[in-house]
Design a protein around this motif. Structure first.
Motif, PDB file in Angstrom:
ATOM      1  N   PHE A 192       0.024   1.069   8.881  1.00 23.91           N
ATOM      2  CA  PHE A 192       0.468  -0.266   8.481  1.00 23.91           C
ATOM      3  C   PHE A 192       1.653  -0.163   7.522  1.00 23.91           C
ATOM      4  CE2 PHE A 192       0.442  -4.142   5.985  1.00 23.91           C
ATOM      5  CZ  PHE A 192       0.109  -5.134   6.902  1.00 23.91           C
ATOM      6  N   PHE A 198       9.739  -3.447   3.318  1.00 27.58           N
ATOM      7  CA  PHE A 198      10.135  -2.871   2.015  1.00 27.58           C
ATOM      8  C   PHE A 198       8.898  -2.389   1.301  1.00 27.58           C
ATOM      9  CE2 PHE A 198      10.313  -7.563   1.805  1.00 27.58           C
ATOM     10  CZ  PHE A 198       9.180  -7.814   1.064  1.00 27.58           C
TER      11      PHE A 198
ATOM     12  N   SER B  12       0.241 -11.695   6.805  1.00 23.53           N
ATOM     13  CA  SER B  12       1.028 -10.543   7.237  1.00 23.53           C
ATOM     14  C   SER B  12       0.676  -9.279   6.439  1.00 23.53           C
ATOM     15  CB  SER B  12       2.528 -10.838   7.111  1.00 23.53           C
ATOM     16  OG  SER B  12       2.869 -11.019   5.759  1.00 23.53           O
ATOM     17  N   HIS B  13      -0.227  -9.392   5.470  1.00 24.06           N
ATOM     18  CA  HIS B  13      -0.627  -8.212   4.701  1.00 24.06           C
ATOM     19  C   HIS B  13      -2.077  -7.806   4.939  1.00 24.06           C
ATOM     20  CE1 HIS B  13       3.089  -9.183   2.539  1.00 24.06           C
ATOM     21  NE2 HIS B  13       3.087  -7.927   2.170  1.00 24.06           N
ATOM     22  N   VAL B  14      -2.740  -8.475   5.867  1.00 23.69           N
ATOM     23  CA  VAL B  14      -4.145  -8.138   6.122  1.00 23.69           C
ATOM     24  C   VAL B  14      -4.219  -7.010   7.145  1.00 23.69           C
ATOM     25  CG1 VAL B  14      -6.336  -8.992   7.044  1.00 23.69           C
ATOM     26  CG2 VAL B  14      -4.936 -10.452   5.552  1.00 23.69           C
ATOM     27  N   ILE B  15      -4.814  -5.889   6.751  1.00 28.71           N
ATOM     28  CA  ILE B  15      -4.952  -4.767   7.685  1.00 28.71           C
ATOM     29  C   ILE B  15      -6.227  -4.904   8.498  1.00 28.71           C
ATOM     30  CG2 ILE B  15      -5.136  -2.258   7.903  1.00 28.71           C
ATOM     31  CD1 ILE B  15      -3.575  -1.910   5.456  1.00 28.71           C
ATOM     32  N   PHE B  26      -3.025  -5.311   2.034  1.00 30.45           N
ATOM     33  CA  PHE B  26      -2.022  -4.303   1.660  1.00 30.45           C
ATOM     34  C   PHE B  26      -1.154  -4.785   0.505  1.00 30.45           C
ATOM     35  CE2 PHE B  26       2.059  -2.083   1.988  1.00 30.45           C
ATOM     36  CZ  PHE B  26       1.633  -0.768   2.034  1.00 30.45           C
ATOM     37  N   ASP B  28       2.344  -4.324  -1.594  1.00 30.85           N
ATOM     38  CA  ASP B  28       3.690  -3.747  -1.541  1.00 30.85           C
ATOM     39  C   ASP B  28       4.091  -3.100  -2.866  1.00 30.85           C
ATOM     40  OD1 ASP B  28       4.548  -4.522   1.127  1.00 30.85           O
ATOM     41  OD2 ASP B  28       4.538  -6.586   0.392  1.00 30.85           O
ATOM     42  N   ARG B  29       3.792  -3.786  -3.943  1.00 34.78           N
ATOM     43  CA  ARG B  29       4.228  -3.337  -5.266  1.00 34.78           C
ATOM     44  C   ARG B  29       3.087  -3.399  -6.262  1.00 34.78           C
ATOM     45  NH1 ARG B  29       8.093  -2.363  -2.538  1.00 34.78           N
ATOM     46  NH2 ARG B  29      10.248  -3.106  -2.760  1.00 34.78           N
ATOM     47  N   ARG B  56       5.550   3.061  -4.798  1.00 37.56           N
ATOM     48  CA  ARG B  56       5.230   1.626  -4.768  1.00 37.56           C
ATOM     49  C   ARG B  56       4.595   1.176  -6.090  1.00 37.56           C
ATOM     50  NH1 ARG B  56       5.446  -1.039   0.092  1.00 37.56           N
ATOM     51  NH2 ARG B  56       5.787   0.245   1.960  1.00 37.56           N
ATOM     52  N   LEU B 119       9.900  -9.141  -5.104  1.00 40.15           N
ATOM     53  CA  LEU B 119      10.669  -9.639  -3.968  1.00 40.15           C
ATOM     54  C   LEU B 119       9.913 -10.759  -3.255  1.00 40.15           C
ATOM     55  CD1 LEU B 119      11.758  -6.210  -2.413  1.00 40.15           C
ATOM     56  CD2 LEU B 119      13.188  -7.749  -3.773  1.00 40.15           C
ATOM     57  N   PRO B 120      10.651 -11.661  -2.628  1.00 42.76           N
ATOM     58  CA  PRO B 120       9.984 -12.711  -1.847  1.00 42.76           C
ATOM     59  C   PRO B 120       9.126 -12.089  -0.750  1.00 42.76           C
ATOM     60  CG  PRO B 120      12.333 -13.190  -2.084  1.00 42.76           C
ATOM     61  CD  PRO B 120      12.110 -11.806  -2.616  1.00 42.76           C
ATOM     62  N   GLY B 121       8.020 -12.740  -0.464  1.00 41.92           N
ATOM     63  CA  GLY B 121       7.179 -12.276   0.634  1.00 41.92           C
ATOM     64  C   GLY B 121       6.438 -10.984   0.373  1.00 41.92           C
ATOM     65  N   ALA B 122       6.556 -10.448  -0.845  1.00 34.80           N
ATOM     66  CA  ALA B 122       5.844  -9.213  -1.168  1.00 34.80           C
ATOM     67  C   ALA B 122       4.468  -9.545  -1.714  1.00 34.80           C
ATOM     68  CB  ALA B 122       6.628  -8.414  -2.201  1.00 34.80           C
ATOM     69  N   TYR B 261      13.449 -12.040   7.204  1.00 33.57           N
ATOM     70  CA  TYR B 261      12.041 -12.323   6.891  1.00 33.57           C
ATOM     71  C   TYR B 261      11.948 -13.414   5.821  1.00 33.57           C
ATOM     72  CZ  TYR B 261       7.480 -11.397   4.638  1.00 33.57           C
ATOM     73  OH  TYR B 261       6.233 -11.499   4.061  1.00 33.57           O
ATOM     74  N   TRP B 262      12.752 -13.259   4.784  1.00 38.07           N
ATOM     75  CA  TRP B 262      12.651 -14.200   3.653  1.00 38.07           C
ATOM     76  C   TRP B 262      12.958 -15.630   4.059  1.00 38.07           C
ATOM     77  CZ3 TRP B 262      15.810 -10.440   0.041  1.00 38.07           C
ATOM     78  CH2 TRP B 262      14.971  -9.384  -0.329  1.00 38.07           C
TER      79      TRP B 262
END
Ligand code: SF4
Lengths: 198, 464
Positions: A192, A198, B12-15, B26, B28-29, B56, B119-122, B261-262
């Motif tokens: 994933f 990013f 979009s971050h669900v594994i 998940f 990102d930061r 990260r 960041l946006p969307g993170a 994406y943003w």
């Protein structure tokens, strides 16, 4: 850190009928300086338990020998404020395994579940019943039955069921935590991650 | 199907979705600091795990740090120990670390945006509840406990049930002297500290659209004080302008890809929220709190409410006023104050110092006031100097301290003494938050400045 399994807990309870008990009261910031998880039970509710010269505030419930047990019964919006897991550690390390309230702050509830303290949310009416029962008889026992998701006032038999999602329930019943689960997913996670922008 | 900004970023971050359980989510930061990370690193080691994605994660020292003489060794051995642990753990695992004295050092929620980590969307987490700040950029950002810090270190994931969705709209234009802090304290006073528990908030409407990025950060920062998991605002031109060319912002092609994406990150017109609230900007005046939680706030020209006029919780309310030494019906304006604190991740950015300076310019600090002016980071500190704000505040009799969390949680020496009353731009007025026995009034930088020059609680509109 591993914790003891939780199945059925039968215990007297400590009443704390105050609303909005925040994490700064549960464990004041100046006690967050440790680099290990040690000694947090001693500082649970530090400023409500002790005067600034470290003498005991006798009127505070934890200093009243009549009340003891593994269940803490708090007022509405218990655990609001900071994300400090230290608040949940203090509760656990002091010897509580269960906190009962009519409403919990989100992060505190999550932290409790992660370290083995069971947050049991009851209706405002049932909370009131518990307080009244303890007031009438401090030796009142509560039974918290996790497999059946019920909390019972043993003397009167009055009870209520409470919610917990099945995943967290299984964790509590077996003493597992999320890290045990996540480490088994390593490949899926890396796959994933490699697709993130990013 | 129509979805919200929050859905888009979350989903979009669900594994993996666990049936009747949380999502494997998940991250990102990951931001870490000295107070909530040491035990997580111990846990990691005791399980023989490693840090999965050190790049990260970003480390800064802030909660515990002194705000004077940062070039000298830290005197408090316990604080020094935590700072050392952060430095060593970061070095051992290859995590970027901005310790005390580093030119990028500062409060975790100030340095994240400043350096393009945000960041946006993170998805962004940190062991500090005000991580919600980063939502100002259209990120999903929230505070986590130490067990979760360990989860993120070892797996870059946490396990979270998806919160419900709430939208808060404020339309119209904020009046003169009314700041983003006031808008946030206003919302909290309406919702109470538990009114948004279980929800993730999106802020929408003219007021937030017209706000600067700094203002949006102040608002999102305070989301947690109404019990929300976090708050977010859809990214727009202002957002992209702010993040462009910062240290960790994607550059070149990577920027273009990210932009694609943003630009999708907005709530669809007919998307439905679990709860939606709308307020009017006209109803908001400069705010101040009078009790021991951030929900106990009111317009500065009002009196402290009577317990009978409130819903429930009379005993708790009285206990709170008793701690503050106030009475029902008291006016707030004119109350003598001892301390003024400008700083924290709520109001420690350049715009806050500009606001403060706009009032103290040409005036003098009141003699009864001890003032702590603490920039959120070294970058803010440098801006204060460059813009001539330092000269203005120095001339007015104030001193600028070095960056850190300072009196926001008083883990260092910046403690308000017992019984003293402080007007503070931070985010919590809990009993003893700013030092054992301290009493806190939360307010905007303008109210703080007006109070600092008059010595009593003052409506800034009388000085503008
Ligand atoms: S300034 Fe206060 S709220 Fe912000 S990160 Fe520091 S301690 Fe947390």
């Amino acid at each position: 850190m591993a914790y003891d399994k939780f199945e059925i807990l039968k215990s007297t309870a400590v009443p704390l009928p105050i609303e909005n008990v925040d994490t700064d009261q549960i464990i004041p910031a100046r006690f967050l300086k440790a680099t290990e998880r040690k000694g947090f039970g001693d500082n649970l509710f530090r400023d409500w338990r002790y005067n600034s010269d470290n003498t005991i505030k006798e009127q505070f419930v934890l200093n009243n020998p009549i009340y003891k047990g593994k269940v803490l019964v708090g007022g509405k919006n218990f655990g609001s404020g900071s994300s400090r897991e230290h608040a949940a550690w203090s509760v656990y390390d002091y010897g509580f395994r269960c906190v009962v309230s009519s409403f919990f702050a989100d992060i505190f509830r999550g932290n409790c579940l992660n370290i083995g303290v069971l947050p049991v949310q009851v209706s405002a009416e049932f909370l009131d019943k518990i307080y009244k029962a303890i007031e009438a008889n401090p030796a009142t026992e509560l039974e918290i039955d996790l497999p059946n998701q019920t909390i019972t006032l043993l003397e009167s038999g009055e009870n209520e069921s409470f919610e917990i999602n099945d995943y967290k329930k299984q964790n509590m019943l077996h003493g597992y935590d999320d890290i045990d689960y996540l480490t088994k997913m390593n490949e899926e996670i890396q796959d994933f991650a490699s697709k993130r922008p990013f | 199907m129509s979805t919200t900004l929050f859905d888009k970023v979350w989903d979009s971050h669900v594994i993996r979705k666990i049936k009747d359980g949380p999502d494997v989510f998940f991250i990102d930061r990951h931001l870490i600091h000295e107070v909530t990370s040491p035990v997580a690193f111990l846990g990691l080691k005791s399980r023989n795990n490693t840090v999965l994605y050190p790049k990260r994660t970003f480390a800064t020292a802030d909660h515990n740090t002194p705000t004077i003489n940062q070039h000298l060794p830290v005197e408090d051995p316990l604080s020094a120990n935590q700072l050392k642990a952060l430095e060593e753990n970061s070095a051992e695992w290859g995590i970027p670390h901005w310790g005390l004295g580093h030119q990028k050092n500062g409060i975790v929620h100030v340095v994240g945006p400043e350096n393009g980590i945000t960041l946006p969307g993170a998805t962004i987490v940190c062991g500090d509840s005000h991580t919600s700040t980063h939502g100002a950029f259209g990120a999903i950002a929230f505070g986590i406990g130490t067990s979760e810090v360990e989860m993120v270190l070892s797996s870059q994931c946490i396990m979270q049930p998806k919160p419900k969705k709430m939208r808060i709209n404020i339309n119209g234009e904020l009046g003169i002297g009314v700041t983003p802090k006031d808008a946030a304290l206003f919302i909290i006073s309406k919702l109470s500290t538990s009114g948004a528990t279980g929800y993730f908030v999106e802020y929408a409407g003219d007021v937030f659209k017209n706000m600067t990025m700094e203002g949006r950060m102040t608002v999102c920062n305070l989301s947690i004080e109404m019990g929300a998991r976090g708050g977010m605002i859809a990214p727009d031109e202002k957002t992209f302008e702010y993040i462009k060319d910062r240290l960790f912002t994607p550059k070149g092609d990577a920027w273009d890809t990210a932009m694609q994406y943003w630009e999708t990150l907005k709530t669809d017109e007919d998307a439905v929220f679990d709860k939606e609230l709308t307020f009017s900007a006209n109803d908001i005046e400069p705010m101040i709190t009078y009790g021991t939680n951030p929900g106990m706030g009111t317009g500065i020209s009002n009196n402290i409410p009577n317990a009978e006029d409130l819903e429930g919780g009379v005993a708790t309310y009285k206990k709170s006023l008793n701690y503050m030494g106030f009475n029902e019906g008291d006016t707030m304006i004119g109350k003598p104050v001892d301390y003024v604190f400008l700083g924290s991740c709520t109001n420690g950015r350049i715009e806050d110092f500009r606001a403060f300076a706009s009032i103290v310019k040409g005036r003098k600090k009141a003699d009864n006031i001890t003032a702590w002016l603490v920039p959120g980071s070294h970058i803010v500190e440098a801006e204060i100097k460059e813009e001539g704000i330092l000269d203005i505040i120095t001339e007015a009799g104030f001193q600028l301290r070095e960056p850190g969390c300072s009196a926001c949680l008083a883990m260092n020496d910046d403690k308000v003494p017992a019984g003293k009353l402080a007007v503070s731009t931070s985010n919590r007025n809990f009993e003893g938050r700013q030092g054992p026995g301290s009493r806190t009034l939360l307010a905007s930088p303008l109210v703080a400045a007006a109070t600092a020059v008059t010595g009593v609680v003052t409506d800034p509109r009388t000085l503008l």
